[in-house]
Design a protein around this motif. Structure first.
Motif, PDB file in Angstrom:
ATOM      1  N   ARG A   2       7.080  -0.787   1.921  1.00  0.00           N
ATOM      2  CA  ARG A   2       7.236  -0.092   3.194  1.00  0.00           C
ATOM      3  C   ARG A   2       5.919   0.419   3.769  1.00  0.00           C
ATOM      4  NH1 ARG A   2      12.693   3.657   2.444  1.00  0.00           N
ATOM      5  NH2 ARG A   2      14.155   1.931   2.114  1.00  0.00           N
ATOM      6  N   ILE A   3       5.004   0.816   2.890  1.00  0.00           N
ATOM      7  CA  ILE A   3       3.762   1.408   3.407  1.00  0.00           C
ATOM      8  C   ILE A   3       2.729   0.364   3.823  1.00  0.00           C
ATOM      9  CG2 ILE A   3       4.073   3.458   1.975  1.00  0.00           C
ATOM     10  CD1 ILE A   3       1.798   2.402   0.196  1.00  0.00           C
ATOM     11  N   LYS A   4       2.977  -0.892   3.490  1.00  0.00           N
ATOM     12  CA  LYS A   4       1.995  -1.947   3.776  1.00  0.00           C
ATOM     13  C   LYS A   4       1.644  -2.039   5.256  1.00  0.00           C
ATOM     14  CE  LYS A   4       1.080  -6.728   2.416  1.00  0.00           C
ATOM     15  NZ  LYS A   4       1.636  -7.883   1.668  1.00  0.00           N
ATOM     16  N   PRO A   5       2.624  -2.132   6.167  1.00  0.00           N
ATOM     17  CA  PRO A   5       2.271  -2.212   7.589  1.00  0.00           C
ATOM     18  C   PRO A   5       1.625  -0.931   8.108  1.00  0.00           C
ATOM     19  CG  PRO A   5       4.648  -1.987   7.310  1.00  0.00           C
ATOM     20  CD  PRO A   5       4.086  -2.264   5.954  1.00  0.00           C
ATOM     21  N   ILE A   6       1.983   0.193   7.502  1.00  0.00           N
ATOM     22  CA  ILE A   6       1.379   1.467   7.914  1.00  0.00           C
ATOM     23  C   ILE A   6      -0.094   1.496   7.531  1.00  0.00           C
ATOM     24  CG2 ILE A   6       1.446   3.983   7.620  1.00  0.00           C
ATOM     25  CD1 ILE A   6       4.430   3.708   7.014  1.00  0.00           C
ATOM     26  N   ILE A  25      -6.524  -4.165  -1.942  1.00  0.00           N
ATOM     27  CA  ILE A  25      -6.989  -5.448  -1.393  1.00  0.00           C
ATOM     28  C   ILE A  25      -6.067  -6.584  -1.831  1.00  0.00           C
ATOM     29  CG2 ILE A  25      -8.838  -7.169  -1.483  1.00  0.00           C
ATOM     30  CD1 ILE A  25     -10.830  -4.835  -1.658  1.00  0.00           C
ATOM     31  N   ASP A  26      -5.738  -6.624  -3.132  1.00  0.00           N
ATOM     32  CA  ASP A  26      -4.940  -7.726  -3.674  1.00  0.00           C
ATOM     33  C   ASP A  26      -3.473  -7.643  -3.268  1.00  0.00           C
ATOM     34  OD1 ASP A  26      -7.233  -8.576  -4.892  1.00  0.00           O
ATOM     35  OD2 ASP A  26      -6.767  -7.698  -6.841  1.00  0.00           O
ATOM     36  N   ASN A  27      -2.908  -6.427  -3.281  1.00  0.00           N
ATOM     37  CA  ASN A  27      -1.469  -6.284  -3.062  1.00  0.00           C
ATOM     38  C   ASN A  27      -1.086  -6.042  -1.603  1.00  0.00           C
ATOM     39  OD1 ASN A  27      -1.017  -6.500  -5.865  1.00  0.00           O
ATOM     40  ND2 ASN A  27      -1.388  -4.317  -6.146  1.00  0.00           N
ATOM     41  N   CYS A  28      -2.027  -5.512  -0.831  1.00  0.00           N
ATOM     42  CA  CYS A  28      -1.696  -5.196   0.563  1.00  0.00           C
ATOM     43  C   CYS A  28      -2.501  -6.013   1.565  1.00  0.00           C
ATOM     44  CB  CYS A  28      -1.923  -3.701   0.830  1.00  0.00           C
ATOM     45  SG  CYS A  28      -0.871  -2.627  -0.169  1.00  0.00           S
ATOM     46  N   GLY A  29      -3.419  -6.829   1.058  1.00  0.00           N
ATOM     47  CA  GLY A  29      -4.207  -7.669   1.946  1.00  0.00           C
ATOM     48  C   GLY A  29      -5.138  -6.901   2.860  1.00  0.00           C
ATOM     49  N   LEU A  30      -5.592  -5.736   2.416  1.00  0.00           N
ATOM     50  CA  LEU A  30      -6.471  -4.906   3.234  1.00  0.00           C
ATOM     51  C   LEU A  30      -7.923  -5.300   3.037  1.00  0.00           C
ATOM     52  CD1 LEU A  30      -4.826  -1.437   2.537  1.00  0.00           C
ATOM     53  CD2 LEU A  30      -4.430  -2.933   4.496  1.00  0.00           C
ATOM     54  N   SER A  31      -8.718  -5.138   4.077  1.00  0.00           N
ATOM     55  CA  SER A  31     -10.140  -5.474   3.973  1.00  0.00           C
ATOM     56  C   SER A  31     -11.038  -4.278   4.275  1.00  0.00           C
ATOM     57  CB  SER A  31     -10.478  -6.618   4.934  1.00  0.00           C
ATOM     58  OG  SER A  31     -10.176  -6.244   6.268  1.00  0.00           O
TER      59      SER A  31
END
Length: 219
Positions: A2-6, A25-31
């Motif tokens: 649920r928090i991924k798009p946030i 980075i690995d689990n949420c695809g954040l950079s």
């Protein structure tokens, strides 16, 4: 998740543990995740000294333990006595959590404030702790530090990684003690980390300026 798009809506994200950088980075695809020092390092030792309250005790070993190993508390007391010091101990939560605290009430500090906590570390001959912030303030003030891990390696609730990252970032060649040494001269000083503390303050403040103030200017 649920928090991924946030999380993806944030322009800047910082964490204090290396494993969390990798995880986000690995689990949420954040950079946009950066490894940054804990906020306590954004103030200089002199600024923390101004904030602290001077203790009335003159020569003491400061102990702050969050774990439930009662033998360690007794070892802290013996270490202090062996080295000609009093023990100054802050019980976890309240001093009725463990019978040890009640039996040794003379060494316990009742309901210390944050200012008391900082002052007790600043003026200690040595610090024994399994707390992240107990270790962090010891590094800030360059104290002799016995940093104990309170979780076993495979414990799923372990927060040891924050201590490991703290010491690695300060280029200290140890992250914990397995046992409490016998004598004060066996306890390693963190004063060698002084220049790294200054670097962390600079890096942390620059991050805040770039990620917060710049965004305010854009708005």
């Amino acid at each position: 998740m649920r928090i991924k798009p946030i999380l993806k809506s944030f322009t800047a994200i910082s964490v204090r543990e290396k494993c969390h950088v990798d995880g986000l980075i690995d689990n949420c695809g954040l950079s946009n995740v950066k490894l940054m020092p804990d906020p306590v390092f954004l103030l200089s030792p002199d600024e923390w000294k101004m904030f602290s309250i001077e203790p009335t005790r003159k020569k003491y070993v400061f102990a702050y333990l969050l774990g439930d190993d009662l033998k360690l508390r007794t070892e802290c007391l013996k270490f202090a006595e062996r080295n000609g010091c009093e023990l100054c101990y802050i019980p976890y939560l309240n001093r009725y959590t463990y019978r040890w605290d009640v039996r040794h009430s003379s060494v316990c500090v009742e309901a210390p404030s944050v200012q008391d906590f900082v002052g007790l570390i600043k003026n200690a001959e040595a610090v024994i702790t399994d707390s992240f912030h107990g270790s962090a303030f010891s590094i800030i003030f360059g104290k002799r530090l016995i940093s104990l891990k309170r979780f076993k390696k495979k414990d799923q609730a372990s927060s040891n990684s924050r201590i490991d990252t703290l010491f690695a970032n300060n280029h200290l060649n140890y992250s914990d003690y397995c046992t409490i040494p016998l004598y004060m001269n066996e306890v390693r000083s963190t004063s060698i980390a002084d220049k790294y503390v200054k670097e962390m303050q600079k890096r942390g403040m620059n991050y805040l300026r770039n990620s917060v103030l710049d965004e305010m200017v854009k708005e």
